[in-house]
Design an enzyme around this catalytic site. Structure first.
Site, PDB file in Angstrom:
ATOM      1  N   HIS A  95       0.856  -1.195   0.000  1.00 36.50           N
ATOM      2  CA  HIS A  95       0.000   0.000   0.000  1.00 36.50           C
ATOM      3  C   HIS A  95       0.892   1.244   0.000  1.00 36.50           C
ATOM      4  O   HIS A  95       1.964   1.253   0.609  1.00 36.50           O
ATOM      5  CB  HIS A  95      -0.911  -0.014   1.234  1.00 36.50           C
ATOM      6  CG  HIS A  95      -1.977   1.028   1.184  1.00 36.50           C
ATOM      7  ND1 HIS A  95      -1.728   2.347   1.505  1.00 36.50           N
ATOM      8  CD2 HIS A  95      -3.281   0.962   0.819  1.00 36.50           C
ATOM      9  CE1 HIS A  95      -2.857   3.038   1.344  1.00 36.50           C
ATOM     10  NE2 HIS A  95      -3.806   2.219   0.924  1.00 36.50           N
ATOM     11  N   GLU A 167      -3.884   2.384  -7.307  1.00 33.58           N
ATOM     12  CA  GLU A 167      -4.267   3.432  -6.372  1.00 33.58           C
ATOM     13  C   GLU A 167      -3.386   4.659  -6.591  1.00 33.58           C
ATOM     14  O   GLU A 167      -2.265   4.727  -6.060  1.00 33.58           O
ATOM     15  CB  GLU A 167      -4.084   2.942  -4.932  1.00 33.58           C
ATOM     16  CG  GLU A 167      -4.912   1.731  -4.590  1.00 33.58           C
ATOM     17  CD  GLU A 167      -5.248   1.687  -3.105  1.00 33.58           C
ATOM     18  OE1 GLU A 167      -6.437   1.659  -2.795  1.00 33.58           O
ATOM     19  OE2 GLU A 167      -4.328   1.722  -2.284  1.00 33.58           O
TER      20      GLU A 167
HETATM   21  C1  PEP Z   1      -6.897   3.123   0.433  1.00 31.64           C
HETATM   22  O1  PEP Z   1      -6.509   3.294   1.559  1.00 31.64           O
HETATM   23  O2  PEP Z   1      -6.488   2.114  -0.175  1.00 31.64           O
HETATM   24  C2  PEP Z   1      -7.820   4.083  -0.175  1.00 31.64           C
HETATM   25  C3  PEP Z   1      -8.130   3.928  -1.426  1.00 31.64           C
HETATM   26  O3  PEP Z   1      -8.315   5.111   0.622  1.00 31.64           O
HETATM   27  P1  PEP Z   1      -9.523   6.130   0.287  1.00 31.64           P
HETATM   28  O4  PEP Z   1     -10.631   5.312  -0.292  1.00 31.64           O
HETATM   29  O5  PEP Z   1      -9.883   6.725   1.616  1.00 31.64           O
HETATM   30  O6  PEP Z   1      -8.999   7.142  -0.678  1.00 31.64           O
END
Ligand code: PEP
Length: 255
Positions: A95, A167
Site C-alpha cells: 500500500h 491506487e
Molecule cells: C486506500 O486506503 O487504499 C484508499 C483507497 O483510501 P480512500 O478510499 O480513503 O482514498
C-alpha cells in the site's frame, strides 16, 4: 469473465469493540448472494473480532501487511502463518502508505508477495503514481516499474493468483478521485503490460481494483469501466451504510 471485487482497507481505524459492532450491523444488512467477492482488512487487533462475527459469512477477512520472514526477532512484525491462523485469507501488500511512511521498496513488496503466495494467502498488490509523477507525465512508467518489480520471478501461474489495486497516491484519502476515464486508461495499460509480460490468458484473468476516493457517489461509474474489476475502499469502508451501498451498487453492474 472476472468476478467483481469490493474490498475495504480500514488502515489504523476501529478498535476491536467497534469492529464487533460494525460487523454485526453489516451482517444484519445481508452479506450473502451479492455479485462481488467481499473483503475487509481491519487492523491486526480487530481481526479476531471480525472473524468471530463474519467468519462464516460471504465476507472475507484480510490483513493489511505481512512480514516476509516466517518467524524470528522482528519486533512488532506479523508473519503469514500468524495471519492465516487468525482467520485471514487475503493480505494487502505494498500500500502506498506502507511505501511512503515505512519505506517499503519494490524489492520488499516482491519478497512479501512471494511469501504470501507460498503460504496460500491471496495477495492484493497496490501500485500507483504520486501527484508530481502524474504531472510529469510518467504515470505509466512508474506503474509499469512497480508492477514488474512486484511480479519479478513469479511464474505466470503464480502471478495469476494476484489481485492488483491501482491506487493513484494523489487520490488516496485526499477527497480526490481519478475520473473513471483516467482510471480506466491506467487499468488498460496495466492489463496490456501483464499481457506482454505473462501469458495473455493470465493477464485477462487478473483482477485490477481501483482505489482512491471510491464512495457510493462514484462507484457505479468506476465499476462500469471495462478494466476496473472492483474497488479498494479506504474511508468509505469505515461506515456500514457507505460500504453496503457500494456492495449493492456492484450488484447492479452488468459486464
Ligand atoms: C486506500 O486506503 O487504499 C484508499 C483507497 O483510501 P480512500 O478510499 O480513503 O482514498
Amino acid at each position: 469473465m472476472r468476478k467483481l471485487f469490493i474490498a475495504g482497507n480500514w488502515k489504523m481505524n476501529h478498535t476491536g469493540t467497534e469492529t464487533e459492532r460494525f460487523c454485526r450491523e453489516l451482517r444484519a444488512k445481508g452479506l450473502e448472494g451479492h455479485k462481488a467477492d467481499l473483503l475487509l482488512c481491519p487492523p491486526y487487533t480487530s481481526i479476531h473480532a471480525m472473524v468471530s462475527v463474519l467468519g462464516d459469512s460471504a465476507m472475507n477477512v484480510g490483513a493489511q501487511n505481512l512480514h516476509e520472514k516466517d518467524s524470528g526477532a522482528y519486533t512488532a512484525e506479523i508473519s503469514a502463518d500468524m495471519i492465516r491462523d487468525a482467520g485471514c485469507t487475503y493480505v494487502l501488500i505494498g500500500h502506498s502508505e506502507r511505501r511512503r511512511y515505512f519505506h517499503e521498496s519494490d524489492e520488499g513488496v516482491n519478497a512479501k508477495l512471494k511469501k504470501a503466495l507460498d503460504k496460500d494467502l491471496s495477495p492484493i498488490v497496490c501500485i500507483g503514481e504520486k501527484k508530481e509523477e502524474r504531472e510529469d507525465g510518467v504515470t505509466e512508467k512508474v506503474v509499469r516499474k512497480q508492477l514488474l518489480a512486484a511480479l519479478e520471478g513469479l511464474s505466470a501461474e503464480a502471478a495469476g493468483k494476484v489481485t492488483l489495486a491501482y491506487e493513484p497516491v494523489w487520490a488516496i484519502g485526499t477527497g480526490l478521485t481519478a475520473s473513471p476515464e483516467q482510471a480506466q486508461e491506467v487499468h488498460r495499460f496495466i492489463r496490456r503490460t501483464l499481457a506482454e509480460n505473462l501469458d495473455g490468458h493470465v493477464a485477462d484473468r487478473i483482477r485490477i481494483l481501483y482505489g482512491g476516493g471510491a464512495k457510493p457517489a462514484n462507484a457505479e461509474a468506476l465499476l462500469s469501466e471495462e478494466d476496473i474489476d472492483g474497488l479498494l475502499i479506504g474511508g468509505a469502508s469505515l461506515k456500514v451504510d457507505d460500504l453496503y451501498k457500494i456492495i449493492e451498487i456492484a450488484d447492479t453492474i452488468n459486464k
